[in-house]
Design a protein around this motif. Structure first.
Motif, PDB file in Angstrom:
ATOM      1  N   TYR A 175       0.863  -1.171   0.000  1.00  0.00           N
ATOM      2  CA  TYR A 175       0.000   0.000   0.000  1.00  0.00           C
ATOM      3  C   TYR A 175       0.910   1.234   0.000  1.00  0.00           C
ATOM      4  CZ  TYR A 175      -3.266  -3.585   1.540  1.00  0.00           C
ATOM      5  OH  TYR A 175      -4.011  -4.736   1.632  1.00  0.00           O
ATOM      6  N   ALA A 176       0.873   2.020  -1.081  1.00  0.00           N
ATOM      7  CA  ALA A 176       1.835   3.108  -1.252  1.00  0.00           C
ATOM      8  C   ALA A 176       1.143   4.458  -1.387  1.00  0.00           C
ATOM      9  CB  ALA A 176       2.701   2.846  -2.485  1.00  0.00           C
ATOM     10  N   THR A 177       1.450   5.392  -0.498  1.00  0.00           N
ATOM     11  CA  THR A 177       0.894   6.729  -0.603  1.00  0.00           C
ATOM     12  C   THR A 177       1.657   7.535  -1.657  1.00  0.00           C
ATOM     13  OG1 THR A 177       2.338   7.437   1.213  1.00  0.00           O
ATOM     14  CG2 THR A 177       0.097   6.792   1.776  1.00  0.00           C
ATOM     15  N   ILE A 178       1.015   8.597  -2.148  1.00  0.00           N
ATOM     16  CA  ILE A 178       1.616   9.458  -3.174  1.00  0.00           C
ATOM     17  C   ILE A 178       2.297  10.648  -2.500  1.00  0.00           C
ATOM     18  CG2 ILE A 178       1.155  10.895  -5.191  1.00  0.00           C
ATOM     19  CD1 ILE A 178      -1.309   9.106  -5.704  1.00  0.00           C
ATOM     20  N   VAL A 179       3.538  10.909  -2.862  1.00  0.00           N
ATOM     21  CA  VAL A 179       4.319  11.994  -2.264  1.00  0.00           C
ATOM     22  C   VAL A 179       5.097  12.742  -3.341  1.00  0.00           C
ATOM     23  CG1 VAL A 179       4.566  10.749  -0.074  1.00  0.00           C
ATOM     24  CG2 VAL A 179       6.324  10.507  -1.854  1.00  0.00           C
ATOM     25  N   CYS A 180       5.748  13.816  -2.932  1.00  0.00           N
ATOM     26  CA  CYS A 180       6.690  14.528  -3.795  1.00  0.00           C
ATOM     27  C   CYS A 180       8.071  14.450  -3.159  1.00  0.00           C
ATOM     28  CB  CYS A 180       6.274  15.989  -3.969  1.00  0.00           C
ATOM     29  SG  CYS A 180       4.787  16.210  -4.978  1.00  0.00           S
ATOM     30  N   VAL A 181       9.086  14.643  -3.967  1.00  0.00           N
ATOM     31  CA  VAL A 181      10.468  14.656  -3.480  1.00  0.00           C
ATOM     32  C   VAL A 181      11.149  15.884  -4.059  1.00  0.00           C
ATOM     33  CG1 VAL A 181      12.670  13.409  -3.372  1.00  0.00           C
ATOM     34  CG2 VAL A 181      10.515  12.125  -3.444  1.00  0.00           C
ATOM     35  N   THR A 182      11.893  16.600  -3.217  1.00  0.00           N
ATOM     36  CA  THR A 182      12.604  17.785  -3.659  1.00  0.00           C
ATOM     37  C   THR A 182      13.983  17.796  -3.019  1.00  0.00           C
ATOM     38  OG1 THR A 182      12.394  20.180  -3.916  1.00  0.00           O
ATOM     39  CG2 THR A 182      11.790  19.265  -1.780  1.00  0.00           C
ATOM     40  N   LYS A 183      14.796  18.793  -3.318  1.00  0.00           N
ATOM     41  CA  LYS A 183      16.102  18.918  -2.687  1.00  0.00           C
ATOM     42  C   LYS A 183      15.920  19.474  -1.264  1.00  0.00           C
ATOM     43  CE  LYS A 183      19.297  17.728  -5.744  1.00  0.00           C
ATOM     44  NZ  LYS A 183      20.169  18.784  -6.304  1.00  0.00           N
ATOM     45  N   ALA A 184      16.668  18.922  -0.319  1.00  0.00           N
ATOM     46  CA  ALA A 184      16.542  19.337   1.081  1.00  0.00           C
ATOM     47  C   ALA A 184      16.896  20.801   1.284  1.00  0.00           C
ATOM     48  CB  ALA A 184      17.420  18.463   1.957  1.00  0.00           C
ATOM     49  N   ASP A 185      17.731  21.331   0.408  1.00  0.00           N
ATOM     50  CA  ASP A 185      18.104  22.744   0.529  1.00  0.00           C
ATOM     51  C   ASP A 185      17.473  23.597  -0.567  1.00  0.00           C
ATOM     52  OD1 ASP A 185      19.490  21.830  -1.654  1.00  0.00           O
ATOM     53  OD2 ASP A 185      21.462  22.518  -1.001  1.00  0.00           O
ATOM     54  N   GLY A 186      16.460  23.048  -1.239  1.00  0.00           N
ATOM     55  CA  GLY A 186      15.815  23.759  -2.336  1.00  0.00           C
ATOM     56  C   GLY A 186      14.727  24.696  -1.874  1.00  0.00           C
ATOM     57  N   LYS A 187      14.195  25.458  -2.813  1.00  0.00           N
ATOM     58  CA  LYS A 187      13.198  26.468  -2.463  1.00  0.00           C
ATOM     59  C   LYS A 187      11.843  25.895  -2.072  1.00  0.00           C
ATOM     60  CE  LYS A 187      12.062  27.291  -7.361  1.00  0.00           C
ATOM     61  NZ  LYS A 187      11.999  28.335  -8.426  1.00  0.00           N
ATOM     62  N   PHE A 188      11.640  24.597  -2.358  1.00  0.00           N
ATOM     63  CA  PHE A 188      10.360  23.972  -1.994  1.00  0.00           C
ATOM     64  C   PHE A 188      10.487  23.017  -0.808  1.00  0.00           C
ATOM     65  CE2 PHE A 188       9.917  24.998  -6.554  1.00  0.00           C
ATOM     66  CZ  PHE A 188       8.796  25.814  -6.491  1.00  0.00           C
ATOM     67  N   ALA A 189      11.613  23.062  -0.131  1.00  0.00           N
ATOM     68  CA  ALA A 189      11.877  22.115   0.949  1.00  0.00           C
ATOM     69  C   ALA A 189      10.884  22.227   2.102  1.00  0.00           C
ATOM     70  CB  ALA A 189      13.300  22.310   1.476  1.00  0.00           C
ATOM     71  N   ASN A 190      10.305  23.385   2.299  1.00  0.00           N
ATOM     72  CA  ASN A 190       9.382  23.588   3.412  1.00  0.00           C
ATOM     73  C   ASN A 190       7.915  23.579   2.988  1.00  0.00           C
ATOM     74  OD1 ASN A 190      11.504  23.897   5.342  1.00  0.00           O
ATOM     75  ND2 ASN A 190      11.841  26.001   4.587  1.00  0.00           N
ATOM     76  N   ALA A 191       7.650  23.094   1.792  1.00  0.00           N
ATOM     77  CA  ALA A 191       6.264  23.039   1.304  1.00  0.00           C
ATOM     78  C   ALA A 191       5.416  22.154   2.202  1.00  0.00           C
ATOM     79  CB  ALA A 191       6.235  22.531  -0.130  1.00  0.00           C
ATOM     80  N   THR A 192       4.205  22.618   2.515  1.00  0.00           N
ATOM     81  CA  THR A 192       3.291  21.834   3.348  1.00  0.00           C
ATOM     82  C   THR A 192       2.029  21.426   2.601  1.00  0.00           C
ATOM     83  OG1 THR A 192       2.263  23.865   4.186  1.00  0.00           O
ATOM     84  CG2 THR A 192       4.120  22.946   5.451  1.00  0.00           C
ATOM     85  N   SER A 193       1.915  21.839   1.340  1.00  0.00           N
ATOM     86  CA  SER A 193       0.769  21.447   0.516  1.00  0.00           C
ATOM     87  C   SER A 193       1.174  21.589  -0.935  1.00  0.00           C
ATOM     88  CB  SER A 193      -0.443  22.329   0.816  1.00  0.00           C
ATOM     89  OG  SER A 193      -0.255  23.625   0.282  1.00  0.00           O
TER      90      SER A 193
END
Length: 312
Positions: A158-176
């Motif tokens: 059972y696999a949920t859908i997620v996103c992956v970004t760079k830890a130091d990128g501009k979207f690292a703190n995205a919450t939605s």
């Protein structure tokens, strides 16, 4: 003359009696043939289990296909360490990963040998349809569209859908997903991630779909895109291989990707595909998977992630 006639008649009677005796002898000889038919009966009885053998498994070999390039579900390695299995059509290479581990459990439970075939993603379903493979165990979501072409056993994860970004990128703190607006992105070709998830991000700069999961990850690692969309196991495998990446999990929040419950279930449930109508094989696979709990699946996936190679 009478004596001669009498002699002739006597000889004739002897020959007639001999002829009668000759015809009865073979009858006595062939009479025991009945037990042969009786002996043949057990052979027919022993052969009866053949009706319990799924189509394609008459040789006792379960042939499964996967990309062998989709860690942690499956990958290629150069030896048989950690229980890897030879790739039948790529001499000298071995397949391992969660899919291989599940395949081994299914084969062992049914007394079958396991054969792994490397096949590109877009040839997996056609290969099952034509009988080139007995089954595909390759991280496939159990979508309604695929279910029109193949039958599914499972789920086996059972696999949920997620996103992956760079830890130091501009979207690292995205919450939605709304926080990802305007970012460049991609996902693997012919998946819900590319076809239905990314278009939900307002203003997303969607790049060409990646042919494989490694290509998708490399696009992020080389900053070709700002983020990617995938499932949780692939994301977990990604951050294990690339520590500079970070998982963005919006599941269970208002900022998550939006789907009907039916569509979400289809794409969270990962299944084993078999040829349409091969109910016996589907049932035998389901019988094995039904003995495993979600915790069993998660533990096995965690092990697969722990032994995956850092690069493919």
């Amino acid at each position: 003359m009478k004596k001669m006639l009498s002699l002739i008649m006597a000889v004739t009677m002897v020959l007639a009696l001999a002829a009668c005796g000759g015809s009865s002898a073979p009858a006595a000889t062939t009479a025991p043939a009945a037990p042969a038919a009786t002996e043949a009966a057990p052979a027919a009885t022993e052969a009866a289990p053949a009706a319990d053998v799924p189509a394609g498994l008459e040789d006792g070999v379960l042939t499964i296909a996967m990309e062998c390039a989709y860690a942690p579900y499956n990958w290629t390695q150069s030896d048989d360490s950690n229980g890897a299995v030879p790739i039948a059509n790529v001499p000298g290479s071995y397949a391992n990963g969660y899919d291989v581990m599940i395949g081994k459990k299914i084969a062992e439970a049914n007394g079958w040998q396991l054969e792994v075939i490397q096949s590109d993603w877009d040839s997996l379903v056609p290969g099952v349809q034509t009988g080139t493979f007995d089954a595909v165990i390759a991280g496939q979501s159990m979508t309604a569209e695929r279910a029109e072409q193949v039958d599914f056993a499972g789920p086996y994860f059972y696999a949920t859908i997620v996103c992956v970004t760079k830890a130091d990128g501009k979207f690292a703190n995205a919450t939605s997903i709304s926080d990802l607006a305007g970012g460049s992105c991609t996902a693997q070709i012919a998946t819900i991630w590319y076809d239905q998830c990314l278009p939900q991000i307002e203003g997303a700069n969607i790049q060409t779909a990646a042919e494989t999961a490694p290509a998708m990850l490399m696009a992020l690692e080389t900053d070709t895109v700002d983020f990617i969309c995938t499932d949780m196991p692939t994301a977990q495998g990604a951050v294990a291989a690339y520590p500079d990446m970070k998982i963005l999990d919006f599941s269970g929040t208002d900022g998550d990707f939006q789907f009907s419950d039916e569509v979400r279930a289809e794409n969270v449930n990962i299944g084993v595909s078999v040829m349409k109508g091969n109910t016996l094989l589907k049932d035998k696979i389901d019988a094995v998977l039904s003995t495993m709990t979600p915790d069993d699946f998660n533990d096995l996936m965690a092990y697969a992630i722990s032994v995956q190679p850092l690069s493919e």
